[in-house]
Design an enzyme around this catalytic site. Structure first.
Site, PDB file in Angstrom:
ATOM      1  N   ASP A   1       0.765  -0.882  -0.397  1.00 23.15           N
ATOM      2  CA  ASP A   1      -0.301  -0.019  -0.258  1.00 23.15           C
ATOM      3  C   ASP A   1       0.860   1.739  -0.323  1.00 23.15           C
ATOM      4  OD1 ASP A   1      -3.214   0.512   0.938  1.00 23.15           O
ATOM      5  OD2 ASP A   1      -2.102   1.782   0.942  1.00 23.15           O
TER       6      ASP A   1
ATOM      7  N   HIS B   1     -10.540  -5.219  -3.236  1.00 24.52           N
ATOM      8  CA  HIS B   1      -9.438  -5.933  -2.393  1.00 24.52           C
ATOM      9  C   HIS B   1      -8.891  -6.235  -0.704  1.00 24.52           C
ATOM     10  CE1 HIS B   1      -9.804  -1.882  -1.427  1.00 24.52           C
ATOM     11  NE2 HIS B   1      -9.564  -1.214  -0.884  1.00 24.52           N
TER      12      HIS B   1
HETATM   13  P1  AMP Z   1      -9.744   1.251   0.518  1.00 21.63           P
HETATM   14  O1  AMP Z   1     -10.004   2.854   1.247  1.00 21.63           O
HETATM   15  O2  AMP Z   1     -10.280  -0.147   0.892  1.00 21.63           O
HETATM   16  O3  AMP Z   1     -10.090   1.535  -0.739  1.00 21.63           O
HETATM   17  O4  AMP Z   1      -8.071   1.168   0.261  1.00 21.63           O
HETATM   18  C1  AMP Z   1      -7.755   1.458  -0.906  1.00 21.63           C
HETATM   19  C2  AMP Z   1      -6.403   1.676  -0.748  1.00 21.63           C
HETATM   20  O5  AMP Z   1      -5.544   1.963  -1.870  1.00 21.63           O
HETATM   21  C3  AMP Z   1      -5.429   2.517   0.334  1.00 21.63           C
HETATM   22  O6  AMP Z   1      -5.349   2.477   1.552  1.00 21.63           O
HETATM   23  C4  AMP Z   1      -4.649   3.115  -0.259  1.00 21.63           C
HETATM   24  O7  AMP Z   1      -3.506   3.551   0.088  1.00 21.63           O
HETATM   25  C5  AMP Z   1      -4.031   2.530  -1.180  1.00 21.63           C
HETATM   26  N1  AMP Z   1      -3.695   2.664  -2.655  1.00 21.63           N
HETATM   27  C6  AMP Z   1      -4.106   3.560  -3.195  1.00 21.63           C
HETATM   28  N2  AMP Z   1      -3.389   3.817  -4.892  1.00 21.63           N
HETATM   29  C7  AMP Z   1      -2.814   3.384  -4.502  1.00 21.63           C
HETATM   30  C8  AMP Z   1      -1.330   2.745  -5.106  1.00 21.63           C
HETATM   31  N3  AMP Z   1      -1.257   3.441  -6.736  1.00 21.63           N
HETATM   32  N4  AMP Z   1      -0.599   2.298  -5.331  1.00 21.63           N
HETATM   33  C9  AMP Z   1      -0.308   0.745  -4.305  1.00 21.63           C
HETATM   34  N5  AMP Z   1      -1.729   1.518  -3.040  1.00 21.63           N
HETATM   35  C10 AMP Z   1      -2.750   2.685  -3.132  1.00 21.63           C
END
Ligand code: AMP
Length: 113
Positions: free
Chosen positions: A31, A99
């Protein structure tokens, strides 16, 4: 594939990620805003927007996600960890491609905030 989906693009290799596991159906990467020393996201190749959108045909895929999380946890030496799936905005979902958050490396409280 969702054409504008960030996680579909990460699976396809069109957007870079710090990948820790990948096979034909699921992948895991770090993440970008880690909430723990180890914070990994496990995603399926198949685009499913939310957990509420999963179907009977996804049973095997969902199992693969948990197996992948377990393998990554073992690889990173995590003996205790938390698995989280947020469904919908009020639950904290920001990216609408399902995810599994794999979090470890610190102590967590329960219930969550
Ligand atoms: P959620 O809030 O459950 O939808 O989790 C989405 C997660 O994706 C968050 O913890 C973000 O920090 C993470 N995230 C967003 N963009 C990216 C990216 N490009 N690479 C890795 N993690 C990401």
């Amino acid at each position: 594939m969702g054409e504008e989906c960030l996680f579909c693009k990460i699976f396809a290799g069109e957007i870079p990620a710090n990948v820790v596991y990948k096979d034909d159906t699921v992948m895991a990467f770090r993440d970008v805003r880690p909430q723990a020393p180890n914070h990994i996201l496990v995603i399926p190749k198949k685009h499913i927007g939310m957990v509420s959108g999963v179907d009977e045909e996804d049973v095997h895929l969902l199992g693969r996600m948990i197996i992948a999380a377990k393998k990554v946890a073992e690889k990173l030496g995590m003996k205790s960890y938390r698995l989280v799936m947020n469904c919908g905005g009020d639950a904290g979902q920001e990216v609408f491609h399902i995810h599994l958050h794999l979090l470890g490396g610190r102590k967590f409280s329960w219930p969550p905030g």
